[in-house]
Design a protein around this motif. Structure first.
Motif: not given
Lengths: 463, 81
Positions: A423-447
């Protein structure tokens, strides 16, 4: 023709195959462990057969017990689903030798594509780009410097005998390579008893993009790509089709390369070729092939309108591919959210329990693949995936908005799930922009250790 | 001296060894420290260590190696000094 199909799997994928089999007029038989006797896939199948105790090694991985069950229920074909024995050449061979149809490629192809070095070699032969690196182990520093000259920096120094992230060093430049190479060799000798090391280009931030293919042993087609860059501990969490990172020429080149590789090995059945995609250069590199149906196949189905599992079964019946490449179109955008019985608030600890209250999202563009039902007690022995929420819409942006709407409708009480994370991911501005890489989610969870609204009681309460 | 119960925090499969070819982590009658790992529980493909809460002697294991346990089930008893 297949008349009686034995489905050797559990959970949502067993049910997925039951559905395809029944639509084709086949008698569906689910092989299950004692722990899954009251599962939804067993309830909805035409027939069920128990193959052993809860532990997978004694049931879903027990080839002898499975073949015995197949004989007892007079099955004429076996669908392995994903995981478990789906990529075991021994199983494919044993099924065929027992006189049954294995729904998938023959054992030799599973073996060839399952071995990383052989798969890489096969890709090179087919003209498919692989991550640039040394063709074989580097013998000394001069050899390594020559490789560095052609491949460029940064480089990974990988122990030939390493694996799972062990035995890897990064060299950013020539000086670092001079220093790190002897250390890496010594380390490899101590850790693995083998001092051979390879060099490979280090792509710091890459996307995971994969291509779905179907083959009939002669001809192959692609069904476009999926992007699965949102991962945690190398496990995919959220996937979409198509990828927001590709322009049309790159998409065309990527998908064509997958067809070339599939045709090079006379591929049979459904398969997926996984690639690394480097955003900064626009290059893609083949990494491995999965010779089975994948968890995230529904997003391809949503966008192309092709029922992949039904096509697998038709091919296994001996039919030729029913499509040419021109027949395969793409419409709109689809995303898949994996709902796992894990608590994101407590380090994703597994959260088995009993379903107390369940309301699925529905309405336009929504598909649920799940074996959950009210009162279902989840066995603790298997994977934590309990549902896949697949959402289609005209565009990526509207699909993400619709996904948020669907998650708002979803109610599950009895144990914690990862729905709140999505639910939080689909509203995330970076996810909305499609600006992801394979390390994105782990950085996001930490931050963002913001409390995810848990779906229900904590693990302790659920227990 | 008091008796303490060591219970399963989750349902799953209880193991007394780190790997099938290794010796048991703790023998019956063995002295342990607080936080000594006495077994593992596998739940949904993840492994969790089961530890003694206090120093003492593991007097008995109540379930066999590699058995299916329910949450709250008694795994072993610990005699605390």
């Amino acid at each position: 023709m297949i008349h009686r199909l034995l489905i050797v799997n559990r959970g949502e994928i067993a049910l997925r195959v039951v559905r395809a089999a029944r639509e084709l007029g086949m008698h569906s038989i689910v092989a299950h462990s004692e722990a899954d006797a009251d599962s939804l896939s067993v309830q909805l199948a035409d027939q069920a057969v128990c193959i052993g105790p809860p532990q997978a090694t004694r049931s879903y991985l027990n080839i002898e017990a499975i073949l015995e069950a197949a004989k007892a229920v007079e099955a004429d074909a076996v669908h392995p689903g994903y995981g478990f024995l789906s990529e075991s050449p021994d199983f494919a061979r044993a099924v065929t030798e027992a006189g049954l149809v294995f729904v998938g490629p023959e054992a030799a192809i599973i073996e060839r594509m399952g071995d990383k070095a052989m798969a890489r070699q096969t890709a090179i032969e087919a003209g498919v780009p692989v991550v640039p690196g040394s063709p074989s182990a580097v013998s000394d520093l001069d050899d390594a410097l020559a490789v560095a000259d052609s491949v460029g920096f940064p480089l990974l120094i990988k122990a030939a005998a390493g694996g799972g992230g062990r035995g890897i060093r990064v060299a950013a430049n020539v000086e670092a390579l001079r220093e790190e190479l002897p250390m890496a060799q010594t380390e490899a000798r101590t850790a693995f008893g083998d001092d051979r090391v390879y060099l490979e280009r280090f792509i710091e931030r890459s996307r995971h993009i994969e291509v779905q293919i179907l083959g009939d042993g002669e001809r192959a087609i692609h069904l476009f790509e999926r992007e699965c860059s949102l991962q945690r501990r190398r496990q995919k969490v959220f996937e979409e089709c198509p990828s927001p990172a590709l322009d049309e020429p790159t998409r065309e080149a990527l998908c064509r390369s997958a067809v070339a590789l599939a045709e090079h090995v006379d591929y049979f059945g459904a398969g997926t070729l996984e690639y690394l995609f480097d955003d900064t250069t626009g290059e893609f590199f083949f990494i491995e092939m999965n010779t089975r149906i994948q968890v995230e196949h529904p997003i391809t189905e949503a966008v192309t309108g092709v029922d992949l599992v039904r096509e697998m079964l038709r091919l296994a019946c001996g039919e030729r591919l029913r499509f040419t490449q021109q027949d395969i179109g793409r419409r709109g955008w689809a995303v898949e959210m994996r709902i796992n019985a894990e608590d994101p608030e407590r380090g994703f600890v597994p959260s088995p329990g009993q379903v107390q209250r369940l309301i699925w999202p529905s309405g336009p563009g929504i598909r649920i693949d799940s074996c959950l039902f009210d009162g279902h007690r989840m066995p603790p022995f298997y994977d934590s995936l309990v549902a896949k929420l697949i959402v289609w819409d005209e565009s990526r942006d509207s699909a993400l908005t619709r996904a948020g709407r669907a998650l708002d409708e979803f109610t599950l009480e009895g144990f914690a799930t990862t729905a709140g994370l999505h639910r939080r991911l689909v509203d995330d501005p970076e996810v909305r922009r499609g600006a992801m890489d394979t390390g994105f989610l782990e950085r996001w969870l930490e931050a963002e250790p913001v409390a995810t609204q848990s779906q229900s009681a904590s693990v302790k309460e659920a227990l | 001296m008091s008796q303490q119960d060591i219970q399963a925090p989750f349902p799953g499969v209880f193991y007394r060894r780190q790997a099938p070819d290794q010796p048991v982590l703790v023998e019956e009658g063995q002295q342990v420290e607080a936080d000594t790992v006495i077994g593992l529980i596998e739940v949904m493909k993840q492994f969790f260590e089961i530890k003694a809460d206090a120093a003492g002697t593991v007097t008995a294991f109540k379930v066999e190696d590699e058995t299916v346990v329910e949450a709250g089930e008694l795994l072993a008893t610990l005699e605390v000094e």
